[in-house]
Design an enzyme around this catalytic site. Structure first.
Site, PDB file in Angstrom:
ATOM      1  N   ASP A  22      46.501  54.709  41.697  1.00 40.59           N
ATOM      2  CA  ASP A  22      45.701  54.117  42.762  1.00 40.59           C
ATOM      3  C   ASP A  22      46.335  52.903  43.420  1.00 40.59           C
ATOM      4  OD1 ASP A  22      45.489  52.332  40.708  1.00 40.59           O
ATOM      5  OD2 ASP A  22      43.342  52.616  40.364  1.00 40.59           O
ATOM      6  N   LYS A  60      38.099  33.244  26.649  1.00 40.83           N
ATOM      7  CA  LYS A  60      37.746  34.665  26.587  1.00 40.83           C
ATOM      8  C   LYS A  60      39.047  35.455  26.629  1.00 40.83           C
ATOM      9  CE  LYS A  60      36.713  36.765  30.305  1.00 40.83           C
ATOM     10  NZ  LYS A  60      36.043  36.903  31.612  1.00 40.83           N
ATOM     11  N   ASP A 103      45.360  58.068  34.177  1.00 37.36           N
ATOM     12  CA  ASP A 103      44.881  56.797  33.660  1.00 37.36           C
ATOM     13  C   ASP A 103      43.487  57.006  33.072  1.00 37.36           C
ATOM     14  OD1 ASP A 103      43.628  57.274  36.027  1.00 37.36           O
ATOM     15  OD2 ASP A 103      44.133  55.372  36.974  1.00 37.36           O
ATOM     16  N   ASP A 156      52.066  52.360  42.020  1.00 38.73           N
ATOM     17  CA  ASP A 156      52.012  53.756  41.582  1.00 38.73           C
ATOM     18  C   ASP A 156      52.722  54.682  42.558  1.00 38.73           C
ATOM     19  OD1 ASP A 156      50.523  53.362  39.238  1.00 38.73           O
ATOM     20  OD2 ASP A 156      48.655  53.279  40.376  1.00 38.73           O
TER      21      ASP A 156
END
Length: 901
Positions: free
Chosen positions: A620, A442, A329, A624
């Site tokens: 992490d 945003k 990643d 995963d």
């Protein structure tokens, strides 16, 4: 379940949101569906696993040798056979214990999943609020959640009050997500009207109806999938098994041939013939191999721990040496996960973060939106530090330079929040600003720009024309092209409401304020590590949730992207892409995966493995875990990783730094080289150990070596040097050669030829030279019978043994390197090898010189000259192997082909 109308949802589950289930119905469902616990797949009992380690090929051969030795001791007691039997049994038990320890891993992974579930839950049954063990929850139960609670099961919300849930352990989202009572996405994991087992309520409260428990929850499915893919075979284990078969076959064939020849051709008693067979088996089986391999791997793991790489599965150390692809990643691994505002696009102009020439209206609005549409918090004692998402924290730190963020947030209370999700790529808040209700937006520029119809120019909203759009697009591409994460900020005034819901939020009409470009700098050492790793023939594939343009830009900065147009596959593309197409795309020289969800990693790993790659994966989160287990070596993050990820992985990066993989890969390659050196050293002495028995049978000479002396070499004098070779430093070209092929054997036919056909033959010649030299000097002539207790014969046996030890000293030194000159590598560079050689000589001297041991080993004392009779052969071995390495460096092909180096 999350899309069904609530009334229909209640009906299907036959429950009531106010009364819950009855106690009787709950008990019936608990009996039918089972407890709300994570169940481990059925495994063999532990004692069966342990017993399996005692019946492999090595073990069976040694059990057979021990049985024959006990039988010989029973028939003719007092000849030392019992010591042989006890030694062989001890070797089997020691090897079996090592093997069992290495395979005892799966229960720890399931324990880490179980730790995520709470022990108790609050539930409404029979209309009464009760606290029960979470394991007793069933489908249809009504549960209550408050701040700080762990969610005990997958459930659908029907009543919420400011409820925020931390889904980071399951989905990887760093910010707590606001929950609602209505569907917000077609995908279950993305919809905010559900809560999931193992997550945590961070704020507010809510009520929900359970629709999945135990292994049917999202975390249960992940746990089950993790167990399913946890059966992969580690390369070194496969290689050891292959080597075991070869050596076992050699031992059985030679032992059987010797027994048959002696049975038909010799007049010796049957017991003596059995002893010969035992000797052949013991001489061929490297009894100390498995402990040596384990200790070698332990040494490598300790050295890697010093470089911030913690190895959980020792056998995985070597896997790094043959890794061909690393799926990593970006954020926090390749970069520092420390966002900083670098540039702004305001009033159709690009400004650096240090630029003070802002139009005050645009800057004020940008600060306002950045401060209000934000869930991070500045630390009271240090306003340059923050708690929360790095992107939002960077906005607050920047805004704090111009106004007091805390005062602004207190003066403009939040009325409603639509949190950012991977599906919407937006965050919207409703705040009360100077008596008016203001919607602050945003989000990702490519999505948020479609909600804007005006732009703030010189403090006045103007229609968003095509000219404005082109200026915006130009700035966006420039920011993203430099590796910056770009956010669009906008606002609009809205009609006042007492209560806000998601469907009440405006879908357009926003005023575009500007763009913020934030940069997460690469970690120090990462560009150099990427260059070195790629130079070693290992592909590095970025798998990130960030924008594709940003991913490519960061890839260029760190040397991951070198071509003009790399192949970039997004999560949306991957979702509709077939396996064949994915494998086709993976053939590109440089491939990046952007906007990828954690669960898509597993598919990428499987595609690479089908392509023949040896894959390392970093991760992490809980999601995963399947990819980490599927990978040939899973690498978890020590700082940001979850317990489940760390337990599922084989290695943990204690600093979350990609550059840490470089010394780890070097160490993986070094340990493979060193294991080959150690094994070649170990098996070489099999030739001088077997040769005496063959010579005895074929030529009728007195037997030059006893079984106890063979064991003293295998488990005594040669153990420490074999282990010490594991600490040998890497050869200079270790990172300049491609990863080894999956087909390359730890113990190849070429290595066997070098150890058995060259070095072993020279050692046997040296041993026979010493043996006959002592006999000849004592007056013995060919054909003269010698009693087994004759002092001259016992002295010759010691000379044979000493010659093997002396030649093994030379073998240990020349095993330090495959390709480099011994002088370049350093004769004295490995102090542990020097110490082990000293111990080896001391043990040999004790066996030969300490008279109380002579009855056990069947030998006698030697003078110093006889002890070193084999030194010319040892020196010759050193010079011959140095010449061989010189030819290899000169690229003499027949030598490379013959020796496999």
């Amino acid at each position: 379940m999350h899309q069904v109308p609530l009334e229909e949802f209640y009906r299907r589950l036959r429950t009531s949101p106010y009364k819950g289930l009855s106690s009787a119905e709950a008990a019936l469902r608990l009996t039918r569906d089972g407890p709300n616990t994570l169940v481990q797949r059925k495994h063999e009992p532990e004692f069966v696993k342990f017993l399996r380690q005692m019946i492999n090929l090595f073990a069976l051969l040694l059990w057979a040798g021990a049985f024959l030795s006990f039988l010989a001791e029973w028939i003719r007691p007092g000849e030392g056979n019992v010591f042989i039997a006890v030694a062989l049994v001890g070797v089997v038990l020691l090897n079996g214990t090592f093997g069992y320890y290495q395979q005892h891993k799966a229960e720890q992974i399931m324990a880490s999943f179980r730790d995520m579930l709470p022990p108790m839950a609050r539930v409404i049954r029979d209309g009464i609020l009760r606290q029960i063990p979470a394991a007793q929850l069933v489908r249809g139960d009504v549960i209550l959640l408050e701040e700080g609670d762990q969610v005990p099961a997958d459930a659908r919300l029907f009543e919420v009050s400011g409820l925020k849930v931390d889904n980071s352990s399951l989905t990887g989202e760093s910010e707590p997500q606001l929950r609602t009572t209505y569907q917000t996405d077609k995908r279950l994991l993305e919809s905010r009207n559900v809560v999931f087992s193992g997550t945590t309520a961070q704020a507010g409260e809510g009520k929900a109806v359970v629709f999945a428990t135990g292994m049917k929850t999202q975390i249960g499915r992940t746990a089950d999938l993790t167990q399913t893919v946890a059966t992969r075979e580690i390369p070194i284990r496969r290689e050891i098994r292959h080597f075991t078969r070869i050596i076992s076959l050699i031992a059985v064939v030679m032992g059987g041939v010797v027994f048959l020849v002696s049975f038909f051709l010799l007049e010796n008693p049957l017991l003596a013939k059995l002893i010969f067979a035992i000797g052949i088996i013991v001489a061929n089986v490297p009894e100390g191999l498995l402990p040596t391999v384990t200790l070698c791997l332990s040494i490598a793991a300790r050295r890697m721990a010093e470089n911030k790489a913690l190895i959980k599965n020792l056998e995985s150390v070597e896997t790094l040496g043959c890794t061909t692809v690393i799926c990593t990643d970006k954020t926090g691994t390749l970069t520092q996960n420390r966002m900083e505002v670098k540039r702004l696009f305001l009033n159709e102009c690009i400004h650096t973060e240090a630029d003070a020439r802002f139009e005050p209206e645009e800057l004020e609005k940008l600060q306002l939106v950045a401060s209000l549409c934000n869930n991070a918090h500045l630390k009271p004692d240090d306003p340059t530090q923050y708690l929360g998402d790095p992107t939002e924290g960077a906005l607050l730190v920047f805004s704090q330079r111009f106004h007091d963020v805390n005062v602004c947030q207190a003066a403009c209370p939040r009325l409603y929040e639509e949190p950012f999700t991977a599906a919407t790529k937006l965050m919207v808040t409703i705040n009360l600003v100077e008596g008016k209700q203001l919607a602050c937006l945003k989000g990702a520029p490519d999505v948020a720009i479609g909600m804007c119809d005006s732009i703030l120019i010189n403090g006045r909203p103007l229609p968003l024309s095509e000219v404005h759009r082109q200026a915006y697009l130009s700035a966006y591409e420039e920011f993203a092209g430099k590796g910056e994460r770009v956010l669009l900020l906008a606002y609009r005034e809205v009609e006042p409401r007492e209560f806000w819901r998601n469907e009440d939020l405006p879908g357009g009409g926003y005023i575009f304020v500007g763009l913020v470009g934030m940069f997460d700098p690469p970690r120090p050492g990462v560009p150099e590590a990427v260059t070195a790793i790629r130079g070693a023939g290992v592909r590095v594939v970025m798998v990130t949730g960030d924008y594709q343009t940003t991913a490519v830009a960061i890839g260029r900065m760190i040397g991951l992207v070198t071509v003009e147009k790399p192949a970039v596959i997004t999560g949306e593309q991957l979702r509709v892409m077939g396996d064949a197409m994915l494998e086709w795309e993976l053939e590109e020289k440089e491939v990046l995966f952007a906007r990828i969800s954690p669960e898509q990693k597993l598919r990428i790993v499987q595609a690479l493995q089908r392509h023949g790659e040896v894959v390392a994966v970093t991760g992490d989160g809980v999601n995963d875990a399947p990819a980490l287990k599927q990978a040939d070596i899973g690498v978890a993050m020590g700082l940001s990783g979850t317990d489940v990820a760390r337990e599922s992985a084989d290695m943990v990066l204690m600093d979350d730094n990609f550059a840490t993989l470089l010394p780890a890969i070097r160490e993986g390659r070094t340990i493979f080289d060193n294991l080959k050196k150690s094994i070649a050293y170990t098996v070489t002495h099999a030739v001088p150990e077997v040769a005496p028995y063959l010579a005895f049978l074929l030529f009728g000479i007195p037997l030059p070596l006893t079984v106890m002396l063979i064991l003293s070499i295998d488990l005594g004098t040669d153990m420490l040097p074999a282990i010490a070779l594991a600490s040998e430093q890497a050869e200079r070209d270790i990172m300049l050669i491609p990863p080894r092929s999956r087909k390359e054997r730890l113990v190849s036919a070429r290595l066997i030829f070098l150890a058995y056909g060259l070095h072993g033959v020279m050692e046997a010649a040296a041993a026979f030279y010493a043996y006959f030299s002592v006999l000849h000097a004592g007056g013995w002539r060919w054909g003269t019978p010698l009693a087994v207790n004759d002092p001259l014969y016992l002295k010759a046996v010691s000379a044979f043994f000493a010659a093997i030890v002396i030649c093994q000293v030379a073998n240990g030194l020349m095993s330090k390197t495959h390709r480099q000159s011994l002088l370049q590598q350093g004769v004295f560079s490995n102090r542990w090898l020097l110490v082990s050689i000293a111990v080896e000589l001391a043990l040999a001297a004790a066996i030969i010189g300490f008279e109380p041991l002579h009855p056990l080993f069947g030998n006698a004392s030697l003078n110093i000259g006889d002890f070193f009779l084999a030194w010319p052969f040892a020196v010759g071995m050193l010079f011959l192997d140095e010449w061989r390495r010189w030819l290899i460096r000169r690229n003499v092909r027949w030598v490379i082909k013959l020796t496999g180096c």
